[in-house]
Design an enzyme around this catalytic site. Structure first.
Site, PDB file in Angstrom:
ATOM      1  N   ASP A   1      -1.313 -28.346  24.096  1.00  0.00           N
ATOM      2  CA  ASP A   1      -2.596 -28.517  24.772  1.00  0.00           C
ATOM      3  C   ASP A   1      -2.389 -28.186  26.244  1.00  0.00           C
ATOM      4  O   ASP A   1      -1.548 -28.798  26.918  1.00  0.00           O
ATOM      5  CB  ASP A   1      -3.040 -29.971  24.595  1.00  0.00           C
ATOM      6  CG  ASP A   1      -4.396 -30.265  25.192  1.00  0.00           C
ATOM      7  OD1 ASP A   1      -4.867 -29.512  26.067  1.00  0.00           O
ATOM      8  OD2 ASP A   1      -4.997 -31.291  24.803  1.00  0.00           O
TER       9      ASP A   1
ATOM     10  N   SER B   1     -15.399 -15.756  33.739  1.00  0.00           N
ATOM     11  CA  SER B   1     -16.557 -15.594  32.854  1.00  0.00           C
ATOM     12  C   SER B   1     -17.686 -14.998  33.665  1.00  0.00           C
ATOM     13  O   SER B   1     -17.657 -15.035  34.910  1.00  0.00           O
ATOM     14  CB  SER B   1     -16.976 -16.967  32.310  1.00  0.00           C
ATOM     15  OG  SER B   1     -18.280 -16.945  31.750  1.00  0.00           O
TER      16      SER B   1
ATOM     17  N   TYR C   1     -19.470 -25.806  32.584  1.00  0.00           N
ATOM     18  CA  TYR C   1     -18.750 -24.572  32.286  1.00  0.00           C
ATOM     19  C   TYR C   1     -18.764 -23.644  33.500  1.00  0.00           C
ATOM     20  O   TYR C   1     -17.728 -23.076  33.879  1.00  0.00           O
ATOM     21  CB  TYR C   1     -19.377 -23.888  31.072  1.00  0.00           C
ATOM     22  CG  TYR C   1     -18.627 -22.660  30.605  1.00  0.00           C
ATOM     23  CD1 TYR C   1     -17.450 -22.787  29.865  1.00  0.00           C
ATOM     24  CD2 TYR C   1     -19.090 -21.382  30.890  1.00  0.00           C
ATOM     25  CE1 TYR C   1     -16.758 -21.665  29.429  1.00  0.00           C
ATOM     26  CE2 TYR C   1     -18.399 -20.258  30.459  1.00  0.00           C
ATOM     27  CZ  TYR C   1     -17.244 -20.405  29.733  1.00  0.00           C
ATOM     28  OH  TYR C   1     -16.556 -19.291  29.309  1.00  0.00           O
TER      29      TYR C   1
ATOM     30  N   LYS D   1     -15.492 -22.303  35.728  1.00  0.00           N
ATOM     31  CA  LYS D   1     -15.141 -20.900  35.890  1.00  0.00           C
ATOM     32  C   LYS D   1     -15.223 -20.446  37.353  1.00  0.00           C
ATOM     33  O   LYS D   1     -14.424 -19.607  37.786  1.00  0.00           O
ATOM     34  CB  LYS D   1     -16.009 -20.028  34.981  1.00  0.00           C
ATOM     35  CG  LYS D   1     -15.743 -20.263  33.494  1.00  0.00           C
ATOM     36  CD  LYS D   1     -14.288 -20.002  33.126  1.00  0.00           C
ATOM     37  CE  LYS D   1     -14.054 -20.053  31.625  1.00  0.00           C
ATOM     38  NZ  LYS D   1     -12.648 -19.748  31.261  1.00  0.00           N
TER      39      LYS D   1
END
Length: 263
Positions: free
Chosen positions: A65, A145, A158, A162
């Protein structure tokens, strides 16, 4: 078997059990690199076995992980023990959840930031230490992204994660430049994957009465080059950024999205 242009070089790819990460690992392996594939999913070991069977060099798989500092340290120590160097890190691992602000839990916020930003930091720190010790320079390539360019509705966590990757990339590029380690980020657009199946379903549910596949088809129709991306589209960019020809490129964030974003 042709040794390939990356023969003698070593590459670590996170989030490589499937999807874009596996596609990236496959291309580096096909080009002759020894590859360490890392993923929290136990399927990473089968992925590594399959790649190793067809690769001209060794492919190793480690279940780890990227948010677990101890597991990350152990994974990169394996690469150093095995190959006595590390040339390229591809920080591909990433997660997303989609929900209205009032439904966005602290647990989801923390998970997305932990994997996408903290995981990128932990792996970059471990890789850079190896690169510095062995003095060959190196390449660190971080997955950003389109949402590192422009945040989108229902995914503030998110987008934050990013944008954070871009800032991390720029800072590390300046710090690691004296060691001949370049650090760049890449922004994939719409690429077929389990994540994009989830995106289609959840954004479609929240944005309107979309049937499965309709929302993604609508978005793809708006891409100037007229199609979704492929794993190879991403890998082609990374193979270049990891090459000697890209040795004067650092601190950059590069879109690979068919023109979806142009900034």
């Amino acid at each position: 078997m042709n040794a390939g242009r990356y023969a003698g070089r070593t590459v670590a790819v996170t989030g490589a059990a499937r999807g874009i990460g596996r596609g990236i690992a496959t291309r580096f392996a096909d080009e002759g690199a020894a590859v360490l594939v890392i993923d929290a999913d136990p399927a990473v070991e089968d992925a590594a076995t399959q790649l190793d069977a067809t690769s001209p060099a060794t492919v190793l798989g480690v279940q780890a992980d990227v948010t677990d500092e101890t597991a990350v340290t152990a994974a990169f120590a394996l690469a150093e023990r095995t190959w006595n160097r590390l040339d390229v890190l591809v920080n591909n691992a990433g997660v997303i959840t989609i929900s209205r602000l009032e439904d966005l839990t602290l647990a989801d916020w923390q998970k997305v930031l932990a994997v996408n930003t903290t995981g990128t930091f932990l792996c970059a720190r471990a890789a850079a230490a190896i690169m510095r010790r062995h003095g060959h320079g190196g390449r660190i390539l971080n997955a950003a992204s389109g949402q590192a360019r422009q945040g989108f509705v229902y995914t503030p966590h998110y987008a934050a994660s990013k944008f954070g990757v871009v800032g991390l990339t720029q800072s590390l590029a300046k710090e690691l430049a004296p060691d001949r380690i370049t650090v760049n980020a890449y922004c994939p657009g719409i690429v077929g994957s389990d994540m994009w199946d989830y995106n289609d379903r959840e954004w479609g549910r929240l944005l309107g009465d979309y049937q499965p596949g309709e929302l993604m088809a609508e978005w793809v129709a708006g891409i100037p080059l007229g199609r979704a991306g492929t794993h190879d589209d991403i890998a082609h960019l990374l193979l270049f950024l990891a090459s000697p020809e890209a040795g004067y490129i650092t601190g950059q964030t590069i879109n690979v999205d068919g023109g979806m974003f142009m900034n």
